[in-house]
Design a protein around this motif. Structure first.
Motif, PDB file in Angstrom:
ATOM      1  N   ALA A 170      -4.339  -1.517   4.645  1.00  0.00           N
ATOM      2  CA  ALA A 170      -4.106  -0.253   3.933  1.00  0.00           C
ATOM      3  C   ALA A 170      -4.569  -0.364   2.496  1.00  0.00           C
ATOM      4  O   ALA A 170      -5.238   0.535   1.967  1.00  0.00           O
ATOM      5  N   LEU A 171      -4.251  -1.471   1.854  1.00  0.00           N
ATOM      6  CA  LEU A 171      -4.673  -1.693   0.465  1.00  0.00           C
ATOM      7  C   LEU A 171      -6.197  -1.697   0.359  1.00  0.00           C
ATOM      8  O   LEU A 171      -6.775  -1.062  -0.530  1.00  0.00           O
ATOM      9  N   ALA A 172      -6.845  -2.370   1.299  1.00  0.00           N
ATOM     10  CA  ALA A 172      -8.305  -2.448   1.292  1.00  0.00           C
ATOM     11  C   ALA A 172      -8.964  -1.098   1.550  1.00  0.00           C
ATOM     12  O   ALA A 172     -10.083  -0.857   1.108  1.00  0.00           O
ATOM     13  N   ASP A 197      -4.190   1.506 -16.668  1.00  0.00           N
ATOM     14  CA  ASP A 197      -4.693   2.364 -15.597  1.00  0.00           C
ATOM     15  C   ASP A 197      -5.060   1.557 -14.355  1.00  0.00           C
ATOM     16  O   ASP A 197      -4.770   1.966 -13.228  1.00  0.00           O
ATOM     17  N   LYS A 198      -5.700   0.407 -14.543  1.00  0.00           N
ATOM     18  CA  LYS A 198      -6.087  -0.432 -13.400  1.00  0.00           C
ATOM     19  C   LYS A 198      -4.860  -0.964 -12.666  1.00  0.00           C
ATOM     20  O   LYS A 198      -4.809  -0.965 -11.443  1.00  0.00           O
ATOM     21  N   VAL A 199      -3.860  -1.389 -13.433  1.00  0.00           N
ATOM     22  CA  VAL A 199      -2.628  -1.885 -12.822  1.00  0.00           C
ATOM     23  C   VAL A 199      -1.903  -0.744 -12.101  1.00  0.00           C
ATOM     24  O   VAL A 199      -1.368  -0.932 -11.006  1.00  0.00           O
ATOM     25  N   ALA A 200      -1.902   0.433 -12.693  1.00  0.00           N
ATOM     26  CA  ALA A 200      -1.258   1.593 -12.055  1.00  0.00           C
ATOM     27  C   ALA A 200      -1.946   1.929 -10.735  1.00  0.00           C
ATOM     28  O   ALA A 200      -1.269   2.257  -9.747  1.00  0.00           O
ATOM     29  N   ASP A 201      -3.265   1.834 -10.689  1.00  0.00           N
ATOM     30  CA  ASP A 201      -3.993   2.070  -9.433  1.00  0.00           C
ATOM     31  C   ASP A 201      -3.573   1.066  -8.365  1.00  0.00           C
ATOM     32  O   ASP A 201      -3.370   1.428  -7.198  1.00  0.00           O
ATOM     33  N   LEU A 202      -3.444  -0.200  -8.763  1.00  0.00           N
ATOM     34  CA  LEU A 202      -3.009  -1.228  -7.813  1.00  0.00           C
ATOM     35  C   LEU A 202      -1.591  -0.949  -7.341  1.00  0.00           C
ATOM     36  O   LEU A 202      -1.302  -1.028  -6.144  1.00  0.00           O
ATOM     37  N   ARG A 203      -0.711  -0.599  -8.238  1.00  0.00           N
ATOM     38  CA  ARG A 203       0.692  -0.319  -7.871  1.00  0.00           C
ATOM     39  C   ARG A 203       0.791   0.877  -6.903  1.00  0.00           C
ATOM     40  O   ARG A 203       1.568   0.843  -5.949  1.00  0.00           O
ATOM     41  N   ARG A 204      -0.015   1.914  -7.156  1.00  0.00           N
ATOM     42  CA  ARG A 204      -0.012   3.066  -6.245  1.00  0.00           C
ATOM     43  C   ARG A 204      -0.513   2.668  -4.864  1.00  0.00           C
ATOM     44  O   ARG A 204       0.038   3.083  -3.839  1.00  0.00           O
ATOM     45  N   ALA A 205      -1.565   1.858  -4.822  1.00  0.00           N
ATOM     46  CA  ALA A 205      -2.107   1.402  -3.541  1.00  0.00           C
ATOM     47  C   ALA A 205      -1.089   0.536  -2.809  1.00  0.00           C
ATOM     48  O   ALA A 205      -0.924   0.653  -1.582  1.00  0.00           O
TER      49      ALA A 205
END
Length: 122
Positions: free
Chosen positions: A65-67, A103-111
């Motif tokens: 899912a993350l990928a 922003d990059k960390v937030a994208d990872l956290r959302r994923a």
């Protein structure tokens, strides 16, 4: 007559290529994580969720899912930022106080949240 057949063949080839490219692009995005990174992720996930067959399945699902949401490059960037934020000193502070890193960390956290919903709660 031969010219028309060639033109039709070229048009058909272009149409097939246009249909195939989006599917290939999606498959490439989901499979751009190297095997070592996939195994590392699943081992870490299993360590946090129990060493069971069920956790193996859920953790594998989570990585898939993350990928499907993040490319491997974005995943590596966000993971690196999180790692650098754990340090102390000027460099760590730069990683803690820069908007683009947030922003990059937030994208990872959302994923990660989406992957958890799909695989652990669904």
């Amino acid at each position: 007559m031969i010219r028309k057949l060639v033109e039709r063949g070229a048009l058909a080839a272009l149409a097939l290529a246009a249909l195939a490219v989006p599917g290939m692009a999606a498959a490439d995005l989901e499979n751009d994580y190297p095997t070592e990174a996939r195994v590392d992720y699943v081992f870490g996930c299993m360590a946090a969720n129990g060493q069971t067959r069920e956790s193996l399945q859920r953790c594998s699902c989570s990585l898939d899912a993350l990928a499907s949401i993040l490319t491997y490059d974005i995943y590596v960037q966000a993971s690196t930022i999180l790692s650098m934020r754990q340090g102390v000193g000027q460099r760590a502070n730069e990683f803690k106080s820069t908007k683009i890193f947030d922003d990059k960390v937030a994208d990872l956290r959302r994923a990660q949240a989406e992957a958890e919903i799909r695989c652990f709660r669904g």
